[in-house]
Enzyme design. Structure first.
Site, short mmCIF file in Angstrom:
data_model
loop_
_atom_site.label_atom_id
_atom_site.label_comp_id
_atom_site.label_asym_id
_atom_site.label_seq_id
_atom_site.Cartn_x
_atom_site.Cartn_y
_atom_site.Cartn_z
CD GLU A 1 -0.67 6.54 6.81
OE1 GLU A 1 0.34 6.54 7.52
OE2 GLU A 1 -0.86 5.72 5.88
CB CYS B 1 -3.43 0.47 -2.52
SG CYS B 1 -3.57 2.19 -3.03
CG ASN B 2 -9.89 0.31 -2.68
OD1 ASN B 2 -10.85 -0.36 -3.04
ND2 ASN B 2 -9.43 0.24 -1.44
CB THR B 3 -5.55 4.88 -4.92
OG1 THR B 3 -6.40 5.24 -3.84
CG2 THR B 3 -5.25 6.08 -5.78
CG ASP C 1 -1.96 1.12 1.20
OD1 ASP C 1 -2.32 1.60 0.11
OD2 ASP C 1 -2.43 1.53 2.29
CB SER C 2 0.14 4.81 -0.50
OG SER C 2 -1.04 4.86 0.29
CB CYS D 1 -9.71 4.32 0.90
SG CYS D 1 -8.06 4.73 1.51
CB THR D 2 -6.83 -0.55 2.25
OG1 THR D 2 -5.75 0.31 1.82
CG2 THR D 2 -7.25 -1.46 1.11
CG HIS D 3 -5.29 4.61 4.66
ND1 HIS D 3 -4.73 4.23 3.47
CD2 HIS D 3 -4.25 5.06 5.44
CE1 HIS D 3 -3.43 4.47 3.49
NE2 HIS D 3 -3.10 4.96 4.68
CE1 TYR E 1 2.04 5.51 -4.02
CE2 TYR E 1 0.77 3.50 -4.41
CZ TYR E 1 1.98 4.15 -4.29
OH TYR E 1 3.14 3.44 -4.44
N GLY E 2 -3.71 8.92 -3.57
CA GLY E 2 -4.95 9.52 -4.06
C GLY E 2 -4.75 10.87 -4.73
N1 DGL Z 1 -4.95 2.99 0.97
C1 DGL Z 1 -5.13 3.50 -0.32
C2 DGL Z 1 -6.39 3.04 -1.02
O1 DGL Z 1 -6.94 2.00 -0.71
C3 DGL Z 1 -4.69 4.88 -0.72
C4 DGL Z 1 -4.42 5.97 0.25
C5 DGL Z 1 -3.61 7.09 -0.38
O2 DGL Z 1 -2.37 6.97 -0.40
O3 DGL Z 1 -4.20 8.07 -0.89
O4 DGL Z 1 -6.84 3.66 -1.95
#
Ligand code: DGL
Length: 266
Positions: A154, A77-79, A13-14, A185-187, A45-46
């Protein structure tokens, strides 16, 4: 396979969001030796362009796989998953599993409307629009993209409290308008309790973590096994912020302290 009883899975992931997927994988498959790799140098990453994102993920994953025996990769990571999977799958023969917003199961149970909470990039992806067109043509999907929510997750993982007032302000467009929310988003599973508190108990929250764990199980043909007892490795592309708070939580999750990658170009 690297080791029959303890297969090796690389989770990427990011930032720390992929740890929500890691937890689901370990819950279902405690025998797996998970290595975690995060690209905090290019986080979030977004907010990245598609070209830069594809280049970074490809470079980091390919460099890592060139030097380490890994049985499967999870792009947690979805992004990233909504654009990099074809590139990675073309290059590597091991399974590359992606995480994409759970629009399909959400729209099956929604009576009112679905809220997709994701990064600003994920809500604009063609991949996401296709998911909505294919699986939610009868149910409206209200999209909300926010990097601030990613930052809150985070911070929470490092022990800081989520400000409910700020969260309510961000989620305001969804409040009262949806009955199912997709954590795209996995966060966001890391701040699930707070999101639930703001959206209210009539809204069902859905994420993809458990489905990903089942996908790992089926692709590697695994039965639940004995707990992998060694400390697992976690790599970052830059020194992480608030490192001691992060390492404290990582220890609880079964990792050794974060190590910084030394690949050329990173
Ligand atoms: N955790 C990431 C996701 O699922 C991206 C978060 C990010 O870096 O913007 O999209």
């Amino acid at each position: 396979m690297s080791n029959q009883s303890n297969p090796s899975v690389l989770i990427f992931d990011s930032g720390v969001g992929g740890l929500s997927v890691y937890q689901e994988v370990k819950l279902l498959l405690p025998q797996v030796n998970c290595t975690y790799l995060f690209d905090n140098e290019a986080y979030p990453y977004g907010e990245l362009s598609q070209e830069v994102l594809i280049h970074r993920v490809d470079m980091l994953i390919s460099n890592y796989l060139a030097e380490n025996p890994i049985d499967a990769v999870v792009i947690a990571c979805n992004t990233a998953s909504t654009i990099v999977l074809p590139t990675l799958r073309k290059k590597h023969t091991i399974p590359v599993i992606g995480v994409v917003p759970a629009i399909k199961p959400a729209s099956t149970i929604a009576n009112k409307a679905v809220g997709l909470i994701a990064t600003p990039a994920t809500i604009t992806r063609e991949y996401t629009k296709d998911l909505v067109r294919s699986f939610s043509s009868d149910t409206h999907v209200e999209m909300l993209g926010s990097t601030q929510l990613v930052e809150m997750a985070e911070a929470k993982l490092r022990g800081r409290e989520v400000c409910i007032e700020v969260l309510a302000q961000i989620l305001k467009p969804l409040i009262g308008n949806i009955d199912v929310a997709v954590l795209g988003c996995t966060h966001f599973p890391l701040i699930k309790e707070e999101i639930a508190q703001v959206l209210g108990n009539k809204v069902t929250l859905i994420d993809s973590g458990e489905a990903i764990a089942r996908r790992v199980q089926s692709l590697l043909k695994l039965e639940p096994g004995n707990v992998y007892k060694e400390r697992q490795a976690i790599w970052s592309s830059a020194r992480p912020s608030d490192e001691s708070a992060l390492n404290y939580v990582l220890k609880e999750l079964g990792f050794s302290p974060v190590q910084c990658l030394r690949f050329p170009g990173v």
